[in-house]
Design a protein around this motif. Structure first.
Motif, PDB file in Angstrom:
ATOM      1  N   SER A 189       8.368   1.866  10.528  1.00 37.18           N
ATOM      2  CA  SER A 189       8.963   3.099  11.046  1.00 37.18           C
ATOM      3  C   SER A 189      10.401   3.304  10.564  1.00 37.18           C
ATOM      4  O   SER A 189      11.015   4.322  10.870  1.00 37.18           O
ATOM      5  CB  SER A 189       8.950   3.066  12.584  1.00 37.18           C
ATOM      6  N   ASP A 190      10.924   2.318   9.838  1.00 38.42           N
ATOM      7  CA  ASP A 190      12.313   2.398   9.367  1.00 38.42           C
ATOM      8  C   ASP A 190      12.357   3.247   8.105  1.00 38.42           C
ATOM      9  O   ASP A 190      12.172   2.764   6.990  1.00 38.42           O
ATOM     10  CB  ASP A 190      12.848   0.989   9.093  1.00 38.42           C
ATOM     11  N   THR A 191      12.614   4.528   8.261  1.00 42.53           N
ATOM     12  CA  THR A 191      12.630   5.445   7.121  1.00 42.53           C
ATOM     13  C   THR A 191      13.887   5.279   6.265  1.00 42.53           C
ATOM     14  O   THR A 191      13.955   5.815   5.162  1.00 42.53           O
ATOM     15  CB  THR A 191      12.550   6.902   7.609  1.00 42.53           C
ATOM     16  N   GLY A 192      14.877   4.547   6.749  1.00 38.88           N
ATOM     17  CA  GLY A 192      16.088   4.329   5.972  1.00 38.88           C
ATOM     18  C   GLY A 192      16.015   3.131   5.054  1.00 38.88           C
ATOM     19  O   GLY A 192      16.993   2.798   4.387  1.00 38.88           O
ATOM     20  N   LEU A 193      14.848   2.484   4.995  1.00 39.36           N
ATOM     21  CA  LEU A 193      14.678   1.289   4.173  1.00 39.36           C
ATOM     22  C   LEU A 193      13.894   1.626   2.912  1.00 39.36           C
ATOM     23  O   LEU A 193      12.769   2.123   2.987  1.00 39.36           O
ATOM     24  CB  LEU A 193      13.945   0.205   4.959  1.00 39.36           C
ATOM     25  N   GLU A 194      14.473   1.350   1.751  1.00 35.56           N
ATOM     26  CA  GLU A 194      13.757   1.488   0.484  1.00 35.56           C
ATOM     27  C   GLU A 194      13.200   0.130   0.101  1.00 35.56           C
ATOM     28  O   GLU A 194      13.907  -0.886   0.167  1.00 35.56           O
ATOM     29  CB  GLU A 194      14.684   1.997  -0.622  1.00 35.56           C
ATOM     30  N   VAL A 195      11.938   0.098  -0.298  1.00 35.00           N
ATOM     31  CA  VAL A 195      11.288  -1.155  -0.678  1.00 35.00           C
ATOM     32  C   VAL A 195      10.979  -1.123  -2.171  1.00 35.00           C
ATOM     33  O   VAL A 195      10.383  -0.166  -2.676  1.00 35.00           O
ATOM     34  CB  VAL A 195       9.995  -1.378   0.121  1.00 35.00           C
ATOM     35  N   ILE A 196      11.398  -2.164  -2.883  1.00 33.37           N
ATOM     36  CA  ILE A 196      11.069  -2.327  -4.295  1.00 33.37           C
ATOM     37  C   ILE A 196      10.089  -3.483  -4.421  1.00 33.37           C
ATOM     38  O   ILE A 196      10.349  -4.592  -3.938  1.00 33.37           O
ATOM     39  CB  ILE A 196      12.327  -2.616  -5.133  1.00 33.37           C
ATOM     40  N   ASP A 197       8.957  -3.212  -5.027  1.00 36.78           N
ATOM     41  CA  ASP A 197       7.966  -4.252  -5.269  1.00 36.78           C
ATOM     42  C   ASP A 197       8.483  -5.144  -6.398  1.00 36.78           C
ATOM     43  O   ASP A 197       8.513  -4.745  -7.567  1.00 36.78           O
ATOM     44  CB  ASP A 197       6.634  -3.618  -5.651  1.00 36.78           C
ATOM     45  N   ALA A 198       8.894  -6.366  -6.051  1.00 42.26           N
ATOM     46  CA  ALA A 198       9.491  -7.274  -7.038  1.00 42.26           C
ATOM     47  C   ALA A 198       8.553  -8.396  -7.442  1.00 42.26           C
ATOM     48  O   ALA A 198       8.987  -9.387  -8.035  1.00 42.26           O
ATOM     49  CB  ALA A 198      10.789  -7.857  -6.472  1.00 42.26           C
ATOM     50  N   ARG A 199       7.255  -8.227  -7.173  1.00 42.36           N
ATOM     51  CA  ARG A 199       6.321  -9.322  -7.444  1.00 42.36           C
ATOM     52  C   ARG A 199       6.208  -9.651  -8.928  1.00 42.36           C
ATOM     53  O   ARG A 199       5.828 -10.772  -9.276  1.00 42.36           O
ATOM     54  CB  ARG A 199       4.942  -8.977  -6.864  1.00 42.36           C
ATOM     55  N   SER A 200       6.535  -8.731  -9.788  1.00 50.64           N
ATOM     56  CA  SER A 200       6.510  -9.003 -11.230  1.00 50.64           C
ATOM     57  C   SER A 200       7.919  -9.098 -11.806  1.00 50.64           C
ATOM     58  O   SER A 200       8.120  -8.931 -13.005  1.00 50.64           O
ATOM     59  CB  SER A 200       5.733  -7.908 -11.959  1.00 50.64           C
TER      60      SER A 200
END
Length: 447
Positions: free
Chosen positions: A52-63
């Motif tokens: 629900s935290d709309t202020g959080l940007e997530v970057i997929d760093a698995r690669s």
């Protein structure tokens, strides 16, 4: 016109192959890094995520490989518009061509362009902090142009106010005082100031004393080239004899110094910046990394001059690693001029990050992934052909196999200055056009 700075208050790098570098380099697979308000807030596996935290940007760093941003501890950024102008030159040839001829033609606009181009090149290759040893201060206008360019680029920098080598009239203490007041009102700013005098190896003792006392007056650290002569054969001893040997001083190169001088640097709380590619190509002397390790001196790496060598940290790390195996006396037993200390890849990576930051007096702020440190980060493509499979030895792969083309994302203070392989400077084409015009005007082009 400046840097497009993509910024969210909170950023989560999810599942990366994280390499921290303090107190020693260590690999953390499948690890998250949380950034809040420009600083590292947490590092660990599976950090809790609130959907629900709309202020959080997530970057997929698995690669991706996630590292602290590289720290270039010694570089002349103004020479960005003189790239490869002295590749085959000796040190004397470099002094004559670059410092004796071309430098004197630089206008403030040329300095601005060189600094901006050089700083953007740093960011593009993952260097987030640079010590800009700017020995082209022919006027207060040159200084203003150089500092303005650093601010525009968005890089973290220590601006080393340096006197032109061949123009004694430009050695003006009042200009230094003016620069300190006008351009560096805050010690907490992203761009800070040091004094970069010519120093005891090359100038008389009375001039050295004036410069060091000026640095004390203004509360500035000192960065200085050192060698055995031509003026002082023992430059560090000369500083001690004048009561000028100060903790926090950054000494550069030093290949010709005896071990007794290195011991004085270590005992005084000084640090060294070495530039192994330039030191080899211009034949400064035997490689320094092993001797400095043996002496216990904090050591950073630098690109020095793109007139003659590569400008990325990957090249410097490789040069430091490979040259550390040099056996100076030629008998193959490893006890020769390099100090009998061959580096490991982890040692070199630490020099390029944690030790470089400490050498610049920024070790509490950057250089590792400690919670609370500024979020200056570089993310590399782990699935690139030249890195994959990275799992065997991620630290070794970064040091020996990576190159600037692998840099996917770069953050300074948690803000993206490069994303998805693209530098986010809004007028990059204009900077390149200005660089070409400066090259033509300066007469540095071979065409």
């Amino acid at each position: 016109m400046g840097n497009e700075r993509h910024h969210t208050p909170r950023l989560l790098l999810r599942g990366g192959l994280v390499i921290d570098t303090a107190p020693h380099p260590v690999v953390h697979p499948h690890t998250d890094v949380l950034v809040e308000e420009g600083r590292i807030a947490a590092v660990g596996p599976d950090l809790p995520l609130d959907d629900s935290d709309t202020g959080l940007e997530v970057i997929d760093a698995r690669s991706l490989v996630v590292l602290p941003g590289f720290v270039d501890a010694h570089r002349h950024l103004w020479q960005g518009v003189l790239r490869s102008a002295a590749v085959d030159a000796s040190l004397d040839g470099y002094f004559s061509r670059v410092l004796g001829d071309l430098a004197g033609r630089f206008t403030p606009a040329d300095v601005h362009t060189g600094n901006l181009l050089g700083a953007l090149e740093c960011l593009d290759s993952g260097i987030t902090t640079v010590q800009d040893f700017s020995h082209v201060q022919y006027s207060p206008e040159h200084t203003a142009a150089a500092v303005e360019a650093l601010g525009k680029a968005g890089i973290r920098a220590v601006f080393g106010y340096g006197y032109p080598v061949f123009d004694e009239s430009a050695r003006q203490a009042d200009w230094v005082r003016k620069a300190r007041t006008a351009h560096f009102p805050s010690r907490d700013a992203r761009v800070t100031m040091a004094l970069a005098p010519v120093g005891p190896s090359f100038t008389p003792p009375e001039a050295v004393r004036e410069d060091w006392l000026l640095a004390r007056e203004l509360g500035l650290p000192v960065a200085v080239h050192v060698s055995a002569g031509p003026v002082a054969m023992r430059p560090v001893t000369a500083l001690r004899e004048q009561g000028l040997l100060t903790a926090g001083t950054l000494y550069v190169h030093g290949n010709s110094l005896p071990d007794s001088e290195l011991r004085l640097i270590a005992e005084s709380g000084g640090a060294m910046a070495i530039t192994p590619a330039i030191e080899a190509s211009m034949r400064f002397g035997a490689p320094m990394a092993g001797r400095l390790r043996r002496a216990g001196i904090t050591t950073g790496l630098g690109a020095d001059a793109v007139t003659s060598a590569p400008g990325d940290m990957f090249s410097q790390m490789r040069a430091a690693l490979m040259s550390s195996h040099f056996d100076g006396d030629g008998d193959g037993d490893g006890d020769g001029d390099n100090g009998g200390f061959a580096l490991k890849a982890a040692d070199v990576l630490r020099m390029a990050t944690t030790e470089g930051a400490t050498a610049l007096g920024l070790g509490e702020e950057v250089g590792s992934l400690g919670v609370g440190k500024r979020a200056d980060l570089v993310l590399l493509r782990a699935d690139a052909l030249n890195l994959a499979p990275v799992a065997h030895d991620p630290i070794g792969a970064v040091v020996t196999a990576a190159h600037p083309g692998n840099v996917d994302t770069v953050l300074v203070d948690g803000r993206a200055v490069k994303r998805d392989g693209r530098l986010l400077y809004e007028n990059l084409g204009g900077v390149l056009a200005e660089a070409h015009r400066a090259t033509e005007r300066l007469g540095a082009s071979s065409s």
